[in-house]
Write a protein that holds these residues in place. Structure first.
Motif, PDB file in Angstrom:
ATOM      1  N   LYS A   2      -4.682  22.285   2.124  1.00  0.00           N
ATOM      2  CA  LYS A   2      -5.055  23.279   1.111  1.00  0.00           C
ATOM      3  C   LYS A   2      -4.425  24.634   1.416  1.00  0.00           C
ATOM      4  N   ALA A   3      -4.470  25.027   2.685  1.00  0.00           N
ATOM      5  CA  ALA A   3      -3.893  26.315   3.065  1.00  0.00           C
ATOM      6  C   ALA A   3      -2.386  26.335   2.836  1.00  0.00           C
ATOM      7  N   ALA A   4      -1.716  25.240   3.182  1.00  0.00           N
ATOM      8  CA  ALA A   4      -0.269  25.167   2.971  1.00  0.00           C
ATOM      9  C   ALA A   4       0.069  25.189   1.491  1.00  0.00           C
ATOM     10  N   SER A   5      -0.718  24.490   0.690  1.00  0.00           N
ATOM     11  CA  SER A   5      -0.484  24.487  -0.759  1.00  0.00           C
ATOM     12  C   SER A   5      -0.654  25.876  -1.352  1.00  0.00           C
ATOM     13  N   TYR A   6      -1.569  26.673  -0.786  1.00  0.00           N
ATOM     14  CA  TYR A   6      -1.791  28.024  -1.309  1.00  0.00           C
ATOM     15  C   TYR A   6      -0.661  28.971  -0.926  1.00  0.00           C
ATOM     16  N   TRP A   7      -0.191  28.877   0.326  1.00  0.00           N
ATOM     17  CA  TRP A   7       0.781  29.855   0.820  1.00  0.00           C
ATOM     18  C   TRP A   7       2.227  29.451   0.580  1.00  0.00           C
ATOM     19  N   ARG A   8       2.484  28.223   0.247  1.00  0.00           N
ATOM     20  CA  ARG A   8       3.874  27.750   0.188  1.00  0.00           C
ATOM     21  C   ARG A   8       4.737  28.545  -0.774  1.00  0.00           C
ATOM     22  N   HIS A   9       4.199  28.908  -1.922  1.00  0.00           N
ATOM     23  CA  HIS A   9       4.994  29.540  -2.969  1.00  0.00           C
ATOM     24  C   HIS A   9       4.765  31.050  -3.031  1.00  0.00           C
ATOM     25  N   ARG A  10       4.320  31.647  -1.903  1.00  0.00           N
ATOM     26  CA  ARG A  10       4.148  33.089  -1.855  1.00  0.00           C
ATOM     27  C   ARG A  10       5.182  33.714  -0.943  1.00  0.00           C
ATOM     28  N   SER A  11       5.543  34.956  -1.264  1.00  0.00           N
ATOM     29  CA  SER A  11       6.653  35.595  -0.552  1.00  0.00           C
ATOM     30  C   SER A  11       6.293  35.927   0.894  1.00  0.00           C
ATOM     31  N   LYS A  12       5.053  36.327   1.165  1.00  0.00           N
ATOM     32  CA  LYS A  12       4.645  36.717   2.508  1.00  0.00           C
ATOM     33  C   LYS A  12       3.765  35.638   3.132  1.00  0.00           C
ATOM     34  N   GLN A  52       2.898  13.286   3.855  1.00  0.00           N
ATOM     35  CA  GLN A  52       4.242  13.354   4.425  1.00  0.00           C
ATOM     36  C   GLN A  52       5.215  14.073   3.489  1.00  0.00           C
ATOM     37  N   LEU A  53       5.036  13.891   2.190  1.00  0.00           N
ATOM     38  CA  LEU A  53       5.887  14.600   1.235  1.00  0.00           C
ATOM     39  C   LEU A  53       5.635  16.107   1.278  1.00  0.00           C
ATOM     40  N   VAL A  54       4.366  16.475   1.402  1.00  0.00           N
ATOM     41  CA  VAL A  54       4.042  17.902   1.518  1.00  0.00           C
ATOM     42  C   VAL A  54       4.633  18.473   2.806  1.00  0.00           C
ATOM     43  N   ALA A  55       4.542  17.724   3.902  1.00  0.00           N
ATOM     44  CA  ALA A  55       5.118  18.172   5.175  1.00  0.00           C
ATOM     45  C   ALA A  55       6.630  18.347   5.053  1.00  0.00           C
ATOM     46  N   ARG A  56       7.288  17.439   4.337  1.00  0.00           N
ATOM     47  CA  ARG A  56       8.734  17.563   4.159  1.00  0.00           C
ATOM     48  C   ARG A  56       9.084  18.820   3.368  1.00  0.00           C
ATOM     49  N   ASP A  57       8.314  19.106   2.318  1.00  0.00           N
ATOM     50  CA  ASP A  57       8.572  20.318   1.536  1.00  0.00           C
ATOM     51  C   ASP A  57       8.362  21.575   2.378  1.00  0.00           C
ATOM     52  N   ILE A  58       7.332  21.546   3.227  1.00  0.00           N
ATOM     53  CA  ILE A  58       7.051  22.715   4.068  1.00  0.00           C
ATOM     54  C   ILE A  58       8.196  22.972   5.027  1.00  0.00           C
ATOM     55  N   PHE A  59       8.645  21.935   5.729  1.00  0.00           N
ATOM     56  CA  PHE A  59       9.714  22.132   6.713  1.00  0.00           C
ATOM     57  C   PHE A  59      11.056  22.407   6.036  1.00  0.00           C
ATOM     58  N   ASP A  60      11.274  21.895   4.857  1.00  0.00           N
ATOM     59  CA  ASP A  60      12.499  22.245   4.119  1.00  0.00           C
ATOM     60  C   ASP A  60      12.530  23.740   3.824  1.00  0.00           C
ATOM     61  N   SER A  61      11.399  24.269   3.391  1.00  0.00           N
ATOM     62  CA  SER A  61      11.323  25.696   3.081  1.00  0.00           C
ATOM     63  C   SER A  61      11.448  26.548   4.333  1.00  0.00           C
ATOM     64  N   LEU A  62      10.760  26.155   5.411  1.00  0.00           N
ATOM     65  CA  LEU A  62      10.829  26.930   6.649  1.00  0.00           C
ATOM     66  C   LEU A  62      12.228  26.912   7.246  1.00  0.00           C
ATOM     67  N   HIS A  63      12.880  25.766   7.186  1.00  0.00           N
ATOM     68  CA  HIS A  63      14.233  25.672   7.740  1.00  0.00           C
ATOM     69  C   HIS A  63      15.230  26.500   6.928  1.00  0.00           C
ATOM     70  N   THR A  64      15.015  26.582   5.637  1.00  0.00           N
ATOM     71  CA  THR A  64      15.892  27.404   4.799  1.00  0.00           C
ATOM     72  C   THR A  64      15.728  28.886   5.125  1.00  0.00           C
ATOM     73  N   GLN A  65      14.497  29.307   5.409  1.00  0.00           N
ATOM     74  CA  GLN A  65      14.248  30.711   5.719  1.00  0.00           C
ATOM     75  C   GLN A  65      14.783  31.099   7.085  1.00  0.00           C
ATOM     76  N   ASP A  66      14.666  30.218   8.081  1.00  0.00           N
ATOM     77  CA  ASP A  66      15.114  30.533   9.442  1.00  0.00           C
ATOM     78  C   ASP A  66      15.789  29.307  10.052  1.00  0.00           C
TER      79      ASP A  66
END
Length: 647
Positions: A441-451, A473-487
């Protein structure tokens, strides 16, 4: 014939007067004859600035009108900055374009008004262009280092471009000191200690400074070093340094106040709270031009309230903190939540466990969304080993925040600290499914926010990656895809990115997988046989502080019972082995030997295999004795039954 004003202007242009007091007297004498001479007014204004009489300089501007104000815009902004009118100074300096001096004043005013992001931006722009005067480059480096340190303290470290100090930062004591402050703010205490020592050595080595000037420069460094030693737990060194700091030699009142606070906090030789309370409040009130930063003022206020609790000023603390907690909306502000904790401590009169809970629990009905209050109640429940009640209080808060339509309440609901507390309590009870649900739930809330907090997303991605549910697992993949793109340079996020896509898209992460450290290298120094021979670690109990190991073939030894000294006999000898039958009655012990003929006869009857009384009687009848006599008294007569009658 020339006018006095023109004569003064001509005279000042031809002379080289360096005494600003003399210039001021000449201007004042000339303005008595001609009050409207703009040139003389401007010279008087500058002379007052040189003499650090900023209030008088601004008074001259007000008397002379808008004409002189437009002419000396940068100087006016600087004077306003020096008297503490920061916002007005920023506005005037910002309105002056294409002026390097105006940018300096704007940056300084932004720094003092705690707009550190804008100050850092202005200093980068000034450093990127060519310096206008000699020594400006060194000043820019010093001011930029101070701004970066403040960004770290206020949790805006993402805006700092240089985390590690360069070689040029170690050449001057000012830059070394600023680099040390930045390291301490990031939690790099060891590096901060080295840099502070370097700053002191550089300051002592300067020949152009007098001993008095060196002392004035070294005292703020010592105050910061005292804070660092306290954080490192070096109490003896901190106590010695505190005794060497002379408060009266510190010229800045704000630094003097912080030094007094640090000395009280770091000196264990002041056990009297009443004396500490008196010394803490003995410092002078700070003027407008030398005020503490917001973070420092908040810490000082909290320390003052804590001392009030130590001297039993509970009603005063309740009154002060209640005024600060007038707003009922939840917040993640560390200061407000700490104030709520102090408020709860005052209501409970610093009592813990059940006594404190009895006084604090009614407060939740009045402030149901007070994060600091709820955290205090949870902590008290945990201290009493009542994790179920702690979780119930937390879930009640989560429910109230979930039902709220306020966006700020949602930010608090999914704040990293609150999520971490839920995960900790659920993990303690072994509820793994709830842990994954909370993180999802926390990841779903923060994933699409700038900060979005990267630490929370990392924890959520790692937990969901371990799930057997395909959606997780799909949510985890989306999270790490976004984090890897940022850093892309982060090893943790790269590893998560590879692990999340390795099964479904192995070609997509082939290049990133090559950058990771091979598993063989990671386990090269691990001796598997030695680990097996060392044994299996035993489960750690709830009250155990250290883990212990036992060999595989060794049976656990029974725990020895500790006997209180009050229960031991006076003649107890620990070298002698106690009698194992000491708890049995005397006649039941194996060492019991009855005395007399009747005693030995009774003992024989009780002995296993001996003749019982019934068998003995049968034996006497069979032998021809015929009659069993009743026992006789000493007089030879048998005792008969008395008849009822009057006495």
């Amino acid at each position: 014939m020339t006018t006095p004003a023109k004569s003064l202007t001509t005279l000042l242009q031809r002379t080289t007067i360096t005494d600003h007091e003399e210039v001021l007297r000449a201007c004042t004498a000339s303005l008595r004859a001609s009050k409207d001479d703009a040139e003389t007014q401007c010279i008087k204004f500058v002379a007052l600035l040189k003499l650090d009489r900023y209030d008088d300089a601004l008074r001259v501007l007000e008397e002379c009108g808008d004409g002189l104000k437009q002419r000396v815009g940068v100087e006016r902004a600087y004077a306003l900055y020096k008297v503490g009118e920061l916002e007005e100074a920023r506005g005037i300096a910002k309105g002056i374009t294409n002026d390097r001096g105006a940018r300096h004043v704007e940056a300084q005013a932004s720094y003092r008004s705690e707009d550190f992001a804008n100050a850092a931006k202005l200093y980068r722009e000034l450093a990127g262009s060519q310096a206008a005067v000699a020594g400006e480059e060194n000043d820019l480096r010093i001011n930029s280092g101070a701004t970066d340190a403040q960004l770290e303290w206020t949790r805006q470290g993402a805006l700092v471009r240089r985390k590690k100090p360069g070689r040029e930062d170690l050449e001057a004591f000012e830059t070394a000191y600023n680099a040390a402050c930045g390291s301490i703010a990031r939690g790099e205490l060891g590096q901060g200690e080295v840099l502070l020592t370097r700053a002191k050595d550089l300051c002592n080595a300067l020949d152009e400074l007098t001993e008095q000037e060196k002392t004035a420069e070294l005292l703020p460094i010592s105050v910061q070093q005292l804070y660092l030693l306290s954080k490192l737990g070096k109490t003896e060194e901190a106590d010695k340094l505190a005794s060497d700091i002379s408060l009266q030699e510190i010229p800045d009142l704000s630094t003097r106040q912080i030094a007094q606070n640090n000395k009280l906090a770091a000196t264990p030789s002041l056990p009297n709270p009443y004396l500490s309370h008196r010394l803490f409040h003995s410092t002078e009130n700070l003027p407008k031009t030398d005020h503490l930063f917001k973070l420092q003022a908040e810490r000082m206020q909290q320390n003052g309230l804590a001392l009030d609790l130590l001297v039993s000023k509970f009603k005063g603390v309740v009154k002060t903190t209640s005024s600060l907690l007038s707003e009922t909306s939840p917040t993640t502000s560390a200061h407000i939540n700490n104030i709520a904790v102090l408020n709860a401590a005052a209501h409970a009169q610093s009592q813990l466990a059940r006594v404190g809970l009895k006084q604090i629990l009614p407060l939740i009905e009045k402030r149901p969304k007070d994060i600091g209050l709820v955290m205090t109640v949870i902590q008290l429940y945990v201290l009493t080993n009542n994790h179920g009640s702690a979780l119930a209080v937390l879930e009640s808060l989560i429910k109230r925040l979930s039902e709220s339509t306020n966006s700020d309440d949602q930010d608090v609901l999914f704040a990293p600290g609150l999520v971490a507390l839920q995960v900790s309590l659920y993990t303690q009870q072994g509820r793994k499914s709830q842990v994954k649900a909370v993180l999802a739930k926390a990841a779903s809330y923060w994933r699409h926010r700038s900060k979005a907090p990267s630490s929370l997303l990392q924890a959520a991605g790692l937990s969901l990656l371990d799930s057997s549910n395909i959606e997780d697992q799909l949510v985890a993949r989306d999270i790490f895809d976004s984090l890897h793109t940022q850093d892309p340079s982060s090893k943790f996020e790269t590893a998560g990115y590879v692990a999340a896509n390795a099964l479904t898209f192995p070609q997509k992460v082939a290049a990133e997988a090559e950058t990771l450290t091979p598993v063989a290298r990671l386990i090269a120094s691990i001796d598997v046989n030695a680990l097996e021979n060392a044994g299996v670690p035993s489960l750690q109990s709830a009250t155990s502080a250290t883990s212990r190991k036992r060999p595989l073939d060794e049976k656990p030894k029974p725990a020895k019972k500790r006997v209180r000294k009050s229960r031991l006999p006076k003649d107890y000898d620990p070298s002698r082995k106690p009698d194992p039958e000491r708890w049995l009655p005397l006649r039941d012990r194996s060492t019991y030997r009855p005395k007399g003929k009747k005693g030995r006869q009774k003992a024989a009857e009780k002995t296993q295999g001996g003749a019982s009384s019934e068998k003995a009687a049968e034996a006497r009848v069979a032998s021809g004795d015929g009659v069993i006599k009743a026992p006789e008294k000493a007089g030879g007569q048998a005792k008969g039954k008395k008849k009822k009658g009057k006495k």
